[in-house]
Design a protein around this motif. Structure first.
Motif, PDB file in Angstrom:
ATOM      1  N   ILE A 177      42.404  45.227  43.922  1.00  0.00           N
ATOM      2  CA  ILE A 177      41.165  45.958  43.649  1.00  0.00           C
ATOM      3  C   ILE A 177      41.085  46.281  42.169  1.00  0.00           C
ATOM      4  N   LEU A 178      39.955  45.943  41.580  1.00  0.00           N
ATOM      5  CA  LEU A 178      39.640  46.343  40.218  1.00  0.00           C
ATOM      6  C   LEU A 178      38.630  47.470  40.356  1.00  0.00           C
ATOM      7  N   GLU A 179      39.066  48.683  40.104  1.00  0.00           N
ATOM      8  CA  GLU A 179      38.225  49.858  40.363  1.00  0.00           C
ATOM      9  C   GLU A 179      36.957  49.841  39.505  1.00  0.00           C
ATOM     10  N   SER A 180      37.093  49.431  38.262  1.00  0.00           N
ATOM     11  CA  SER A 180      35.953  49.356  37.351  1.00  0.00           C
ATOM     12  C   SER A 180      36.217  48.189  36.408  1.00  0.00           C
ATOM     13  N   ALA A 181      35.667  47.043  36.755  1.00  0.00           N
ATOM     14  CA  ALA A 181      36.005  45.809  36.042  1.00  0.00           C
ATOM     15  C   ALA A 181      35.652  45.895  34.565  1.00  0.00           C
ATOM     16  N   SER A 182      36.519  45.314  33.750  1.00  0.00           N
ATOM     17  CA  SER A 182      36.274  45.239  32.308  1.00  0.00           C
ATOM     18  C   SER A 182      36.424  43.793  31.866  1.00  0.00           C
ATOM     19  N   THR A 183      35.857  43.490  30.688  1.00  0.00           N
ATOM     20  CA  THR A 183      35.864  42.091  30.214  1.00  0.00           C
ATOM     21  C   THR A 183      37.279  41.572  30.012  1.00  0.00           C
TER      22      THR A 183
ATOM     23  N   GLY B  81      44.057  30.385  43.857  1.00  0.00           N
ATOM     24  CA  GLY B  81      43.605  31.152  42.712  1.00  0.00           C
ATOM     25  C   GLY B  81      42.133  31.532  42.793  1.00  0.00           C
ATOM     26  N   THR B  82      41.812  32.648  42.157  1.00  0.00           N
ATOM     27  CA  THR B  82      40.422  33.082  41.983  1.00  0.00           C
ATOM     28  C   THR B  82      40.164  33.239  40.501  1.00  0.00           C
ATOM     29  N   ARG B  83      39.190  32.485  40.022  1.00  0.00           N
ATOM     30  CA  ARG B  83      38.830  32.620  38.601  1.00  0.00           C
ATOM     31  C   ARG B  83      37.741  33.675  38.506  1.00  0.00           C
ATOM     32  N   LEU B  84      38.101  34.822  37.933  1.00  0.00           N
ATOM     33  CA  LEU B  84      37.188  35.950  37.811  1.00  0.00           C
ATOM     34  C   LEU B  84      36.655  36.032  36.386  1.00  0.00           C
ATOM     35  N   THR B  85      35.348  36.119  36.267  1.00  0.00           N
ATOM     36  CA  THR B  85      34.701  36.346  34.976  1.00  0.00           C
ATOM     37  C   THR B  85      33.976  37.675  35.042  1.00  0.00           C
TER      38      THR B  85
ATOM     39  N   VAL C 103      31.937  36.052  39.609  1.00  0.00           N
ATOM     40  CA  VAL C 103      31.370  36.592  38.384  1.00  0.00           C
ATOM     41  C   VAL C 103      30.903  38.003  38.675  1.00  0.00           C
ATOM     42  N   LYS C 104      31.391  38.952  37.903  1.00  0.00           N
ATOM     43  CA  LYS C 104      31.055  40.357  38.103  1.00  0.00           C
ATOM     44  C   LYS C 104      30.631  40.973  36.770  1.00  0.00           C
ATOM     45  N   ARG C 105      30.012  42.129  36.863  1.00  0.00           N
ATOM     46  CA  ARG C 105      29.579  42.844  35.661  1.00  0.00           C
ATOM     47  C   ARG C 105      30.547  43.986  35.359  1.00  0.00           C
TER      48      ARG C 105
ATOM     49  N   GLU D   1      31.751  47.180  37.653  1.00  0.00           N
ATOM     50  CA  GLU D   1      31.702  46.936  39.088  1.00  0.00           C
ATOM     51  C   GLU D   1      33.082  47.089  39.717  1.00  0.00           C
ATOM     52  N   LYS D   2      33.110  47.425  40.987  1.00  0.00           N
ATOM     53  CA  LYS D   2      34.354  47.437  41.757  1.00  0.00           C
ATOM     54  C   LYS D   2      34.517  46.052  42.389  1.00  0.00           C
ATOM     55  N   VAL D   3      35.693  45.481  42.202  1.00  0.00           N
ATOM     56  CA  VAL D   3      35.927  44.093  42.630  1.00  0.00           C
ATOM     57  C   VAL D   3      37.091  44.049  43.615  1.00  0.00           C
ATOM     58  N   PHE D   4      36.904  43.313  44.692  1.00  0.00           N
ATOM     59  CA  PHE D   4      37.951  43.131  45.689  1.00  0.00           C
ATOM     60  C   PHE D   4      38.331  41.649  45.737  1.00  0.00           C
TER      61      PHE D   4
END
Lengths: 113, 114
Positions: A77-83, A107-111, A12-14, A17-20
């Motif tokens: 890599i998600l440089e700047s996560a969006s919904t 799998g990775t379930r990303l919210t 779970v990220k906001r 955020e940068k996500v790896f």
């Protein structure tokens, strides 16, 4: 047996955020892939790699980048996560020596909130 | 606003019956096809594959049929069991290099009634 592992099952990220997302395979496969899976849309290819330090865009690369510094590891890599990047992310690998079967991680379930 | 995904086609069968899951593929140049099974919360798993020079291939309790004339693929599961409940995907590819990448269908959800 081929084993493909992903660093997280749930994340779970906001927004912003940068996500790896990390993926590791243990069968010395040349080819590695990142997909996202959304209900009713099937698997869509984000990026793939045929060799170390090599990467190619898939069908939906916007908003993502990848890194392959070692043969066994492929990072998304998600440089700047969006919904709208809330999704299930699947990593896969395939041998370069004939055969087209891809072996998938869990799998990775990303919210993204 | 947020888009709503399409509902998956669903097949509901009685335990012990045979199941047939269909797939229309997109490219007449595709020469290799795979069926994957994806259980809830897991990644897709290989079931069976077939090359375009064949029209039928059998595995353990599963058979894949290929009709190149109408670009149609089917997966038959004999004596369906509760453990067969999953989403099933077909995938096609055209060969080596980037053309060796798989193109996946949307999937069919199989539900097995006890």
């Amino acid at each position: 047996d081929v084993k493909v592992t992903q660093s997280s099952r749930y994340l779970v990220k906001r927004t912003g955020e940068k996500v790896f997302l990390e993926c590791v395979q243990d069968m010395d496969h040349e080819n590695m892939f990142w997909y996202r899976q959304d209900p009713g849309l099937g698997l869509r290819l984000i990026y793939f790699s045929y060799d170390v330090k090599m990467k190619e865009k898939g069908d939906i690369p916007e908003g993502y980048s990848v890194s392959r510094e070692k043969k066994e590891r492929f990072s998304l890599i998600l440089e700047s996560a969006s919904t709208n990047q809330t999704s299930m992310y699947l990593c896969a690998s395939r041998s370069g020596a004939g055969g087209f079967e891809q072996f998938f991680g869990p799998g990775t379930r990303l919210t993204v909130l | 606003g947020e888009s709503v995904g399409l509902h998956l086609p669903t097949l509901s069968v009685q335990e012990g019956d045979n199941s047939i899951i269909n797939c229309a593929y997109s490219n007449s140049a595709s020469d290799y096809f795979i069926w994957y099974k994806q259980e809830s919360g897991k990644g897709p798993q290989f079931i069976i594959d077939i090359r375009s020079n064949m029209d039928k291939r059998q595995g353990q309790r599963v058979t894949v049929l290929l009709n190149k004339t109408v670009k149609h693929l089917s997966l038959q599961i004999a004596a369906t069991q509760p453990g067969d409940s999953a989403v099933y995907f077909c995938a096609e590819t055209m060969g080596g290099g980037s053309q060796g990448n798989l193109i996946f269908g949307k999937g069919t959800k199989l539900s097995v009634k006890p």
